[in-house]
Enzyme design. Structure first.
Site, PDB file in Angstrom:
ATOM      1  N   ASP A  79       1.000  -1.218   0.133  1.00  0.00           N
ATOM      2  CA  ASP A  79      -0.003   0.040   0.029  1.00  0.00           C
ATOM      3  C   ASP A  79       0.887   1.286  -0.020  1.00  0.00           C
ATOM      4  O   ASP A  79       1.821   1.218   0.645  1.00  0.00           O
ATOM      5  CB  ASP A  79      -0.919   0.028   1.131  1.00  0.00           C
ATOM      6  CG  ASP A  79      -2.034   0.969   1.269  1.00  0.00           C
ATOM      7  OD1 ASP A  79      -2.777   1.179   0.245  1.00  0.00           O
ATOM      8  OD2 ASP A  79      -2.005   1.674   2.312  1.00  0.00           O
ATOM      9  N   GLU A 113       1.422   0.189  -5.157  1.00  0.00           N
ATOM     10  CA  GLU A 113       0.884   1.428  -5.462  1.00  0.00           C
ATOM     11  C   GLU A 113       2.204   2.490  -5.555  1.00  0.00           C
ATOM     12  O   GLU A 113       2.885   2.687  -4.596  1.00  0.00           O
ATOM     13  CB  GLU A 113       0.097   2.046  -4.526  1.00  0.00           C
ATOM     14  CG  GLU A 113      -1.296   1.218  -4.408  1.00  0.00           C
ATOM     15  CD  GLU A 113      -2.301   1.870  -3.461  1.00  0.00           C
ATOM     16  OE1 GLU A 113      -3.313   2.219  -3.905  1.00  0.00           O
ATOM     17  OE2 GLU A 113      -1.953   2.448  -2.243  1.00  0.00           O
TER      18      GLU A 113
END
Ligand code: CA
Length: 647
Positions: A330, A359
């Site tokens: 994340d 990400e």
């Protein structure tokens, strides 16, 4: 906002501890606790009979060596007991907390729990294997939340919303359609990607059904979340149930990827890191204010040695103890590049197939320069780590941050070059001209193995809700065709396909975008939908996955191979992108070339194709239609994907 003294004269000897084992070491005769807290003046270790309240059984002090390393041992069998540490810092006693390395906890993560890991292994666990991958592009990733996936009354599952729900076989809805684990097997995905399963803080594990959370508010990074266990009080229960889940999935050949959130903590003031070595583990601005690239209040300082060690130790633990097949980072744009590359090389020693991606962005600005961080534009510097392609997402469904934006599947015209860029997996290609791209940022990857292709995920609207928003009056049959088109682009493009659980069931979150704490009736996968035209959609997607697996040319591994074997149709038509894929499997039933054409027009259109012996391939039925014949043109159905084989 509180500022902390970040001048750690005691912490600059952190290199001495990089290879030390920290946390609890348990045997039946002796349990040892090792802690790195160089600024601590005193540390107390307490043993309790319960995970909250209960009786204090033992209280002892940890002893410090000259370098700031604390340790103590207790010569008793402490299994099934709970513990805390408490640090004295600058004359003040900080909070009682589990230690940072606690591998399981009592209810709500307030105390660590000591247990015998051997007693948590299912039968045959030692024979369990990682899911192996020859190439990252062989993966088909399915993103889901443990609770969403089996919570619905028609999931057919007994242990709804729990880890064990993913171990149950032969489950059906009331129409007799396969659900849950069997549904995953039917689809043919290779990996499930679970939203965070490590302990998070904003859901009371005693009454989980009174709330809901995605889990991006981490508390104990090495412990599992208690609300997914049948008994949240006994920390060893969640360990054994999670292992049963991994084992059940592995038996079906499905790998398990965990979404990990080391970029920040769920609690800002009083988080467990600052209760151990205050101020060390986070990034600060020069004025002592926390840097906040997570947008949640703090940002982990991955470049500091003991912070880096913490992440690496934790990932290695998940990988070895739970046989995890991959990790999704994340806000990976917060991590420094060096840490990411060490993670990849360390985990690869344990599991050579480990699938790593993240990400490539942050939620806010960071105090660490972007050149040092794992953002998407630095993908070429990351070894065996892929990034999500926001370019793919935005061209397929429309830019993320605009509700009324159109994408290719909702009928957008004039951005066909951007779709071509998506199809080649973020690398360069001689037939994609950067001049014609609306969305700049051409060729950010060097290899398709560095690119995760997706159009929807837990964040934002489901693809159905997004289509419904931009095309509110369209009939459901046409919306289904658009979802089919999205999935066809996803599965037949170069790169690594990833899709949101329930796309194949026309999942809706009732128009809620950020549903991180919305009730089950918003978030759950609605199993009663699996019938009629939606069951047909599911079957279509299963066939797309089957085709991708059958034809190696959809899973190329280098830019050169793509440039050589994927040839776009030259003639321009609005809303149409087609390509011919040459493939190497000479004796394949799929001939030696495939033609794939995506049409987003609402009418049938005839296009010229190179003269050859072609036969149409029907994805819905997964078979050729009619006899091969010499053709120079084909007619594309409205909102469709056409596939022809050159025999
Ligand atoms: Ca929790």
């Amino acid at each position: 906002m509180t500022t902390l003294n970040t001048n750690h004269h005691n912490a600059n000897r952190d290199h001495l501890f990089f290879n030390k084992k920290l946390g609890i070491s348990y045997t039946e005769n002796i349990t040892t606790l090792s802690l790195w807290a160089p600024s601590a003046e005193n540390v107390i270790w307490r043993i309790y009979d319960k995970g909250t309240a209960g009786r204090l059984i033992i209280e002892t002090k940890l002893l410090k060596d000259q370098d700031g390393f604390w340790e103590a041992s207790i010569n008793k069998d402490l299994h099934d007991l709970f513990y805390t540490i408490q640090v004295k810092y600058q004359g003040q006693w900080l909070h009682e907390i589990p230690d940072l390395y606690a591998t399981t906890t009592g209810v709500n993560g307030q105390r660590g729990m000591i247990y015998n890991p051997k007693e948590t292994a299912p039968a045959q666990w030692d024979k369990d294997q990682y899911v192996s991958l020859k190439s990252y592009t062989d993966a088909v990733i399915y993103e889901m939340h443990v609770r969403d996936f089996t919570k619905h009354p028609e999931s057919g599952v007994k242990d709804k919303g729990l880890f064990l729900g993913l171990t149950e076989e032969s489950t059906h809805n009331s129409y007799g359609k396969t659900t849950a684990l069997g549904h995953l097997e039917e689809l043919g995905i290779t990996h499930i990607h679970l939203l965070p399963v490590s302990d998070y803080c904003n859901l009371d594990e005693r009454t989980p059904n009174e709330g809901y959370n995605w889990g991006y508010d981490p508390l104990n990074f090495n412990s599992l979340e208690g609300s997914y266990a049948t008994n949240p009080y006994d920390g060893s229960q969640r360990v054994s149930e999670f292992k049963q889940m991994v084992y059940s999935l592995h038996k079906k050949g499905i790998g398990v990827v965990l979404d990990v959130v080391y970029n920040h903590t769920g609690i800002i003031e009083g988080n467990y890191f600052d209760q151990t070595e205050p101020g060390y583990f986070f990034r600060y601005h020069e004025d002592g204010v926390l840097s906040n690239a997570s947008g949640c209040g703090n940002e982990f300082a991955t470049e500091k040695l003991m912070a880096r060690k913490y992440i690496i130790d934790s990932l290695k633990y998940w990988c070895t103890e739970y046989h995890i097949d991959g990790f999704r980072f994340d806000l990976m744009g917060i991590y420094d590049i060096e840490t990411m590359n060490i993670i990849a090389s360390e985990l690869r020693k344990i599991n050579p197939s480990i699938l790593l991606y993240g990400e490539g962005w942050t939620a806010d600005t960071s105090s660490l320069d972007e050149s040092q961080r794992a953002v998407k534009n630095n993908t070429p510097q990351l070894e065996n780590i892929a990034c999500f392609s926001d370019n793919f997402r935005d061209i397929v469904k429309g830019p993320q941050f605009s509700d009324d934006s159109l994408g290719f599947i909702s009928g957008l015209k004039g951005q066909e070059e951007d779709l071509k860029k998506a199809i080649i997996g973020g690398v360069s290609h001689p037939q994609v001209d950067p001049e014609y791209l609306i969305n700049k940022g051409y060729a950010w990857a060097e290899k398709p193995t560095q690119v995760i292709n997706y159009f929807s995920c837990h964040d934002d609207y489901t693809i159905y809700d997004k289509l419904k928003m931009v095309l509110p009056f369209e009939k459901e049959g046409l919306l289904i065709k658009r979802v089919q088109l999205a999935m066809a682009i996803n599965m037949l493009s170069q790169g690594i396909p990833f899709f949101h659980s329930g796309v194949e069931l026309l999942r809706t979150k009732k128009g809620i975008r950020n549903s991180y704490n919305a009730p089950d009736f918003i978030n759950q996968v609605t199993w009663s939908s699996k019938k009629g035209s939606i069951a047909q959609l599911s079957k279509y997607i299963k066939h797309l996955i089957q085709l991708r697996k059958a034809v190696g040319a959809f899973r190329l591994q280098t830019q050169e191979d793509i440039a050589h074997n994927l040839i776009f149709m030259e003639e321009y038509h609005q809303g149409i992108v087609g390509f011919i894929l040459r493939h190497k499997d000479k004796h394949s039933v799929f001939g030696h070339k495939l033609l794939v054409v995506f049409n987003n027009n609402s009418e049938a259109i005839t296009v010229d194709i190179p003269k050859a012996n072609w036969v149409e391939f029907d994805l819905q039925e997964y078979k050729t239609v009619g006899e091969p014949s010499s053709k120079t043109s084909i007619t594309l159905e409205p909102i469709s994907t056409s596939i022809y084989l050159m025999l």
